[in-house]
Design a protein around this motif. Sequence first.
Motif, PDB file in Angstrom:
ATOM      1  N   THR A   1       0.067 -42.077 -29.190  1.00 54.08           N
ATOM      2  CA  THR A   1      -0.561 -41.273 -30.242  1.00 54.08           C
ATOM      3  C   THR A   1      -1.892 -40.716 -29.756  1.00 54.08           C
ATOM      4  O   THR A   1      -2.227 -39.550 -30.012  1.00 54.08           O
ATOM      5  CB  THR A   1      -0.757 -42.122 -31.507  1.00 54.08           C
ATOM      6  OG1 THR A   1       0.522 -42.394 -32.093  1.00 54.08           O
ATOM      7  CG2 THR A   1      -1.633 -41.411 -32.531  1.00 54.08           C
TER       8      THR A   1
ATOM      9  N   TYR B   1       2.739 -39.315 -33.117  1.00 55.29           N
ATOM     10  CA  TYR B   1       1.630 -39.229 -34.070  1.00 55.29           C
ATOM     11  C   TYR B   1       1.841 -40.291 -35.133  1.00 55.29           C
ATOM     12  O   TYR B   1       2.597 -40.095 -36.090  1.00 55.29           O
ATOM     13  CB  TYR B   1       1.548 -37.837 -34.699  1.00 55.29           C
ATOM     14  CG  TYR B   1       0.307 -37.623 -35.560  1.00 55.29           C
ATOM     15  CD1 TYR B   1      -0.821 -37.007 -35.036  1.00 55.29           C
ATOM     16  CD2 TYR B   1       0.276 -38.061 -36.886  1.00 55.29           C
ATOM     17  CE1 TYR B   1      -1.950 -36.811 -35.815  1.00 55.29           C
ATOM     18  CE2 TYR B   1      -0.850 -37.875 -37.667  1.00 55.29           C
ATOM     19  CZ  TYR B   1      -1.965 -37.253 -37.130  1.00 55.29           C
ATOM     20  OH  TYR B   1      -3.082 -37.069 -37.899  1.00 55.29           O
TER      21      TYR B   1
ATOM     22  N   TRP C   1      -1.958 -47.698 -29.302  1.00 53.94           N
ATOM     23  CA  TRP C   1      -1.921 -46.308 -29.774  1.00 53.94           C
ATOM     24  C   TRP C   1      -1.999 -45.303 -28.627  1.00 53.94           C
ATOM     25  O   TRP C   1      -2.337 -44.148 -28.826  1.00 53.94           O
ATOM     26  CB  TRP C   1      -3.034 -46.076 -30.793  1.00 53.94           C
ATOM     27  CG  TRP C   1      -4.417 -45.821 -30.295  1.00 53.94           C
ATOM     28  CD1 TRP C   1      -5.189 -46.601 -29.496  1.00 53.94           C
ATOM     29  CD2 TRP C   1      -5.216 -44.655 -30.603  1.00 53.94           C
ATOM     30  NE1 TRP C   1      -6.412 -46.014 -29.282  1.00 53.94           N
ATOM     31  CE2 TRP C   1      -6.471 -44.832 -29.951  1.00 53.94           C
ATOM     32  CE3 TRP C   1      -5.007 -43.514 -31.374  1.00 53.94           C
ATOM     33  CZ2 TRP C   1      -7.489 -43.883 -30.039  1.00 53.94           C
ATOM     34  CZ3 TRP C   1      -6.015 -42.569 -31.459  1.00 53.94           C
ATOM     35  CH2 TRP C   1      -7.237 -42.759 -30.806  1.00 53.94           C
TER      36      TRP C   1
END
Length: 308
Positions: free
Chosen positions: A15, A136, A12
Amino acid sequence: MQLFPAMPYEDWLETKDTMHRFTQIVGKVRLAASPRRNHWWNVPFHLTGRGLTTRPMGGPTDQFCIDFDLVRHRLVVDRGDGRSAEFALVGQSVASFHANLFEILDDFGIDVEIQAVPFDLTDRTPFAEDTKHAAYDAALVNRYWVILSQVASVLERYAADFCGKTSPVHHFWHTFDLAVTRFTGKTVEVSPEADPVTREAYSQEVISAGFWFGDEERPWPAFYSYTAPEPAGLDREPLWPDWAVWMPSRGSHLAVLKYDDVRAADDPIATVLGFLESAYEAGARQTGCDAAGLASIDGVTDPYLRHR
């Protein structure tokens, strides 16, 4: 709900980099619009049942609040007069997020100025110009909030056993960690050459504990503790469990317990609590902190209840 779901740093990272900047923008609004508190306690976010909140800020007649709703993935701005506005987090770049937030604040008559560049991040592209950071993943952001909520619950339990001066359990947007800090009661002589953030944060001796999601130097999430200023010999103190380690960090040491090791433990919550207590005891021994006098086992200081 799974306890401590997996959150590999590399899965991630894009993000995380975007979300970190979103939180810095809102955090800087909080910094500018709230009364200063000792050790910057006015600055961090607190958790809600749906995400993160700045808490109310502004003056008595022009209060407003900004919330990250990480269930619906919306940024919500509420004004004290009942007005509310929001926009989707999905599909935003840092630049569009910045523009949308300040458009709402302007519409609400809220005049606030921030230093509109990232704090302590490698890429310091001004927020208004940053179209690069736009990743995102809603599922991963929701997991970030779930992990924060679960860790906060454990840190609240850890905090209950200390009755001295202690911070709230709060989420610092500049370092992207969740922390609770115990104060030993000793004032520290701070160098005038230190930056103002450090001078305010460490004007008193502390033993801090928390959780962070990883960074370039340590690309894995982990629980941590440190004592500041660090007393000589701290890194030779024992930690529990035996896979916890003291790691060098900016001239001092962090007690570190990796998140994935906790996930694999038979009792993850007891493992975290045992680790944090061992790190606190290490700091208390080396600083001469009156750990017994500052104890409130299970949150109880009532002398009649605690001796039953």
